[in-house]
Every structure is written in structure tokens, then in C-alpha cells.
Design a protein around this motif. Structure first.
Motif, mmCIF file in Angstrom:
data_model
loop_
_atom_site.group_PDB
_atom_site.id
_atom_site.type_symbol
_atom_site.label_atom_id
_atom_site.label_comp_id
_atom_site.label_asym_id
_atom_site.label_seq_id
_atom_site.Cartn_x
_atom_site.Cartn_y
_atom_site.Cartn_z
ATOM 1 N N MET A 21 0.821 -1.211 0.000
ATOM 2 C CA MET A 21 0.000 0.000 0.000
ATOM 3 C C MET A 21 0.852 1.256 0.000
ATOM 4 O O MET A 21 0.510 2.236 -0.656
ATOM 5 C CB MET A 21 -0.967 -0.002 1.183
ATOM 6 N N SER A 22 1.958 1.247 0.702
ATOM 7 C CA SER A 22 2.851 2.413 0.726
ATOM 8 C C SER A 22 3.361 2.720 -0.674
ATOM 9 O O SER A 22 3.377 3.879 -1.105
ATOM 10 C CB SER A 22 4.031 2.174 1.669
ATOM 11 N N MET A 25 0.481 4.052 -2.864
ATOM 12 C CA MET A 25 0.006 5.394 -2.504
ATOM 13 C C MET A 25 0.801 6.488 -3.221
ATOM 14 O O MET A 25 0.288 7.571 -3.444
ATOM 15 C CB MET A 25 0.092 5.612 -0.989
ATOM 16 N N TYR A 58 -9.161 -3.038 -1.831
ATOM 17 C CA TYR A 58 -8.213 -1.951 -1.582
ATOM 18 C C TYR A 58 -7.253 -1.752 -2.750
ATOM 19 O O TYR A 58 -6.652 -0.696 -2.876
ATOM 20 C CB TYR A 58 -7.419 -2.203 -0.308
ATOM 21 N N ALA A 76 -3.965 1.312 -6.293
ATOM 22 C CA ALA A 76 -4.752 1.467 -5.070
ATOM 23 C C ALA A 76 -6.107 2.045 -5.460
ATOM 24 O O ALA A 76 -6.177 2.997 -6.235
ATOM 25 C CB ALA A 76 -4.038 2.380 -4.090
ATOM 26 N N THR A 78 -9.816 3.924 -4.605
ATOM 27 C CA THR A 78 -10.184 5.060 -3.753
ATOM 28 C C THR A 78 -10.456 4.574 -2.329
ATOM 29 O O THR A 78 -9.997 5.188 -1.358
ATOM 30 C CB THR A 78 -11.421 5.786 -4.327
ATOM 31 N N LYS A 81 -7.105 3.748 -0.695
ATOM 32 C CA LYS A 81 -6.362 4.952 -0.291
ATOM 33 C C LYS A 81 -6.946 5.551 0.983
ATOM 34 O O LYS A 81 -6.212 5.941 1.895
ATOM 35 C CB LYS A 81 -6.378 5.983 -1.419
ATOM 36 N N THR A 82 -8.271 5.595 1.051
ATOM 37 C CA THR A 82 -8.933 6.137 2.237
ATOM 38 C C THR A 82 -8.651 5.274 3.464
ATOM 39 O O THR A 82 -8.300 5.789 4.533
ATOM 40 C CB THR A 82 -10.453 6.251 1.999
ATOM 41 N N LYS A 85 -4.963 5.654 4.547
ATOM 42 C CA LYS A 85 -4.731 6.953 5.189
ATOM 43 C C LYS A 85 -5.302 6.946 6.606
ATOM 44 O O LYS A 85 -4.654 7.415 7.546
ATOM 45 C CB LYS A 85 -5.341 8.082 4.366
#
Length: 98
Positions: A21-22, A25, A58, A76, A78, A81-82, A85
């Protein structure tokens, strides 16, 4: 303390998923081999963690051919990302309270 923990997402509790995910992003999309090299993991290990993130919606998987070679790219979503975060924000709040 419970309110601090409620936004920590179990989908990101493994370092490989956190790494996936990092990377996603800060990039529009990344192919399988690039993710594998960046994270230093095996094909099977990466594939299982990608599947877990995909099942949560995700990440999105795009398969295509470049010439005659198959190429798989990941993005990723939406929602991803949410959620990521929110997870990072929750970790930061937890660290600040410690």
C-alpha cells in the motif's frame, strides 16, 4: 484506548501489505516484478498478500500484454487509499498518546 485502536485496520497488519500500500500510494500503478523487487519478497508471498488486499477491494489488478509478454499492474482503489490513510492516521495518534 479503544477509540485509538478502532481505526487500525487489520488488512494492513502485515509488513508486506503495509509495503504494498505504501508503494501504491505514491505511484499511479506498479507491476508485479517491481513490487517484488522493492519489497524483497517471493512470488508466492507477494501474490498471497495482493490477493488479501484485492479481496478487501483496496487494490485493483490490471492484466495486459506488452508485446507477447503478460504484465500485471496494481493500483490502489479510492477505498484502499482512504482506508490506508485512516490506518496511518490512527497509528500516528496512537504514537502521540504513548
Amino acid at each position: 484506548m479503544k477509540s485509538l485502536l478502532e481505526n487500525i485496520n487489520k488488512a494492513f497488519d502485515h509488513r508486506i501489505r503495509l509495503g504494498i500500500m505504501s508503494v501504491l500510494m505514491v505511484n499511479d500503478s506498479v507491476d508485479f516484478n517491481t513490487l517484488k523487487e522493492l519489497l524483497g519478497v517471493t512470488d508466492g508471498n507477494l501474490a498471497s498478500h495482493i490477493k488479501a488486499l484485492e479481496s478487501e477491494a483496496y487494490i485493483q489488478v490490471e492484466k495486459q500484454f506488452i508485446g507477447k509478454k503478460p504484465n500485471t499492474r496494481y493500483l490502489a482503489t479510492t477505498a484502499g487509499k482512504t482506508a490506508f490513510k485512516n490506518h496511518i492516521d490512527a497509528l500516528e495518534k496512537l504514537i502521540q498518546k504513548s
